[in-house]
Design a protein around this motif. Sequence first.
Motif, PDB file in Angstrom:
ATOM      1  N   LYS A  19       0.677  -1.169  -0.126  1.00 21.06           N
ATOM      2  CA  LYS A  19       0.053   0.205  -0.166  1.00 21.06           C
ATOM      3  C   LYS A  19       0.934   1.253   0.164  1.00 21.06           C
ATOM      4  O   LYS A  19       0.647   2.252  -0.728  1.00 21.06           O
ATOM      5  N   GLY A  20       1.768   1.464   0.748  1.00 19.72           N
ATOM      6  CA  GLY A  20       2.802   2.439   0.686  1.00 19.72           C
ATOM      7  C   GLY A  20       3.576   2.572  -0.508  1.00 19.72           C
ATOM      8  O   GLY A  20       3.750   3.852  -0.829  1.00 19.72           O
ATOM      9  N   ALA A  21       3.821   1.486  -1.162  1.00 16.03           N
ATOM     10  CA  ALA A  21       4.672   1.597  -2.398  1.00 16.03           C
ATOM     11  C   ALA A  21       3.683   2.145  -3.120  1.00 16.03           C
ATOM     12  O   ALA A  21       4.332   3.079  -4.126  1.00 16.03           O
ATOM     13  N   VAL A  22       2.760   1.699  -3.344  1.00 16.71           N
ATOM     14  CA  VAL A  22       1.616   2.143  -4.560  1.00 16.71           C
ATOM     15  C   VAL A  22       1.327   3.710  -4.324  1.00 16.71           C
ATOM     16  O   VAL A  22       1.326   4.474  -5.175  1.00 16.71           O
ATOM     17  N   LYS A  23       1.197   4.015  -3.182  1.00 17.76           N
ATOM     18  CA  LYS A  23       0.906   5.514  -2.850  1.00 17.76           C
ATOM     19  C   LYS A  23       2.083   6.329  -3.056  1.00 17.76           C
ATOM     20  O   LYS A  23       1.743   7.371  -3.709  1.00 17.76           O
ATOM     21  N   ALA A  24       3.088   5.919  -2.804  1.00 18.34           N
ATOM     22  CA  ALA A  24       4.480   6.740  -3.293  1.00 18.34           C
ATOM     23  C   ALA A  24       4.588   6.707  -4.668  1.00 18.34           C
ATOM     24  O   ALA A  24       5.011   7.691  -5.273  1.00 18.34           O
ATOM     25  N   GLN A  25       4.405   5.570  -5.423  1.00 17.17           N
ATOM     26  CA  GLN A  25       4.525   5.551  -6.871  1.00 17.17           C
ATOM     27  C   GLN A  25       3.601   6.431  -7.405  1.00 17.17           C
ATOM     28  O   GLN A  25       4.049   7.494  -8.348  1.00 17.17           O
ATOM     29  N   GLU A  26       2.262   6.627  -6.921  1.00 17.80           N
ATOM     30  CA  GLU A  26       1.425   7.463  -7.503  1.00 17.80           C
ATOM     31  C   GLU A  26       1.749   8.889  -7.465  1.00 17.80           C
ATOM     32  O   GLU A  26       1.398   9.831  -8.084  1.00 17.80           O
ATOM     33  N   HIS A  27       2.067   9.179  -6.293  1.00 23.14           N
ATOM     34  CA  HIS A  27       2.286  10.692  -5.648  1.00 23.14           C
ATOM     35  C   HIS A  27       3.530  11.148  -6.369  1.00 23.14           C
ATOM     36  O   HIS A  27       3.533  12.472  -6.781  1.00 23.14           O
ATOM     37  N   PHE A  28       4.597  10.476  -6.235  1.00 24.89           N
ATOM     38  CA  PHE A  28       6.020  11.016  -6.573  1.00 24.89           C
ATOM     39  C   PHE A  28       6.241  10.775  -8.169  1.00 24.89           C
ATOM     40  O   PHE A  28       7.118  11.164  -8.601  1.00 24.89           O
ATOM     41  N   LYS A  29       5.413   9.950  -8.717  1.00 21.10           N
ATOM     42  CA  LYS A  29       5.608   9.578 -10.235  1.00 21.10           C
ATOM     43  C   LYS A  29       7.070   9.068 -10.431  1.00 21.10           C
ATOM     44  O   LYS A  29       7.832   9.584 -11.516  1.00 21.10           O
ATOM     45  N   ILE A  30       7.509   8.130  -9.647  1.00 21.19           N
ATOM     46  CA  ILE A  30       8.945   7.655  -9.675  1.00 21.19           C
ATOM     47  C   ILE A  30       8.709   5.865 -10.230  1.00 21.19           C
ATOM     48  O   ILE A  30       7.715   5.522  -9.959  1.00 21.19           O
ATOM     49  N   GLU A  31       9.768   5.383 -10.522  1.00 21.52           N
ATOM     50  CA  GLU A  31       9.715   3.829 -10.487  1.00 21.52           C
ATOM     51  C   GLU A  31       9.961   3.333  -8.963  1.00 21.52           C
ATOM     52  O   GLU A  31      10.647   3.763  -8.256  1.00 21.52           O
ATOM     53  N   ILE A  32       9.248   2.431  -8.679  1.00 21.29           N
ATOM     54  CA  ILE A  32       9.031   1.590  -7.331  1.00 21.29           C
ATOM     55  C   ILE A  32       9.288  -0.018  -7.685  1.00 21.29           C
ATOM     56  O   ILE A  32       8.658  -0.313  -8.749  1.00 21.29           O
ATOM     57  N   CYS A  33      10.182  -0.474  -6.971  1.00 17.90           N
ATOM     58  CA  CYS A  33      10.404  -2.090  -7.326  1.00 17.90           C
ATOM     59  C   CYS A  33       9.968  -2.654  -6.061  1.00 17.90           C
ATOM     60  O   CYS A  33      10.720  -2.039  -4.818  1.00 17.90           O
ATOM     61  N   LEU A  34       9.634  -3.496  -5.862  1.00 20.08           N
ATOM     62  CA  LEU A  34       9.287  -4.340  -4.491  1.00 20.08           C
ATOM     63  C   LEU A  34      10.133  -5.705  -4.742  1.00 20.08           C
ATOM     64  O   LEU A  34      10.131  -6.456  -5.689  1.00 20.08           O
ATOM     65  N   THR A  35      10.817  -5.920  -3.810  1.00 21.81           N
ATOM     66  CA  THR A  35      11.530  -7.317  -3.672  1.00 21.81           C
ATOM     67  C   THR A  35      10.937  -8.468  -2.602  1.00 21.81           C
ATOM     68  O   THR A  35      10.378  -7.778  -1.601  1.00 21.81           O
ATOM     69  N   GLY A  36      10.823  -9.480  -3.315  1.00 25.54           N
ATOM     70  CA  GLY A  36      10.238 -10.762  -2.430  1.00 25.54           C
ATOM     71  C   GLY A  36       9.478 -11.408  -3.236  1.00 25.54           C
ATOM     72  O   GLY A  36       9.596 -11.433  -4.611  1.00 25.54           O
ATOM     73  N   ASN A  37       8.694 -12.467  -2.684  1.00 25.22           N
ATOM     74  CA  ASN A  37       7.809 -13.520  -3.153  1.00 25.22           C
ATOM     75  C   ASN A  37       6.789 -12.892  -4.318  1.00 25.22           C
ATOM     76  O   ASN A  37       5.667 -12.445  -3.846  1.00 25.22           O
ATOM     77  N   GLU A  38       7.246 -12.947  -5.678  1.00 26.81           N
ATOM     78  CA  GLU A  38       6.030 -12.496  -6.602  1.00 26.81           C
ATOM     79  C   GLU A  38       4.638 -12.845  -6.344  1.00 26.81           C
ATOM     80  O   GLU A  38       3.787 -12.077  -6.363  1.00 26.81           O
TER      81      GLU A  38
END
Length: 334
Positions: A19-38
Amino acid sequence: MKIVIDAFGGDNAPLEIIKGAVKAQEHFKIEICLTGNENIIKKVAKENNIDISNIEINHTEDVIPVDETPNAIMKEYNNSSMALGLKMVANNEADGFVSAGNSGALCVGGTLIVKRLKGVKRPGFAPVLPTFNGSSFMLIDGGANLDARPEILRQFGILGSVYMEKVMHRESPRVALANVGTESHKGGDLQKDTYALLQESPVNFVGNVESREISNGACDVYVCDGFTGNILLKNYEGVAKSLSHTVTDIFKKSVKNKIGALFVYGDLMKFKETMNTDVYGGAPILGIKKPVFKAHGSSNATTIFNAVRLTIDYINANVPQVIEDSFNKLKGIK
């Protein structure tokens, strides 16, 4: 700009991290990558109606447990979600990393995978804590270095000063040394020798400050060894939590108290927000080549969002270069 986030670090992973990653991506318009079990990330996102179509995922099934020894990130957990994110930053595949996972492992990984800046003897774990006057201060070191020499504490003062100025936008940050009294002769050899070094350093050194004064905003950077710092950090967090619970219990004690609470509710909420550590996002590991932030183990989406915000500010302010420039000023100072 790309920020990597450990999707499986922290008590509320992976949902709050997503949730935090999606919020940050939408707000800051940057690339976000999550690491972990896809598979798990996609499953949790689908179950909670979260659109992660703009989020990159770097898959690994390993997660380093919070109670694992710090060095395990270099051995049996060198392909964990945390290690993978650090490697992406070290290999210039990303610009910064955020994790709410194992603190010790993150410090070790940041030092050995991302690497120290030239001239830095030891990176510092540097949480930013709220004060009762609505401001904040940095505690460095918060536990990464249980013992330290005077020259290392001097470096902590410089690292903290740069961060508070460039990222927290504090003009001429006040750097103080943790001690049992304010006089320059107080403390043991470590404190006395560090005091002398900080006086000659390119920071706004305001002398010794006792721990009872830090919650009132006595300084912007509070320097100490990691053993002292970790005790201060946990005591600070514990007292704040106990105070909050005590006030709540008082207003719930009787009907009369509940009615009284209605009249001061707004002020109580303002006070609660003042002491809310979520707004500070996390603690940077200062002294390494790229921004690495340790978010609190109980981080929610807001905490992760703010950690990304601080990481962006860190990158834009070119903090590593400013730190190296500050250390160059030490040349010739004995």
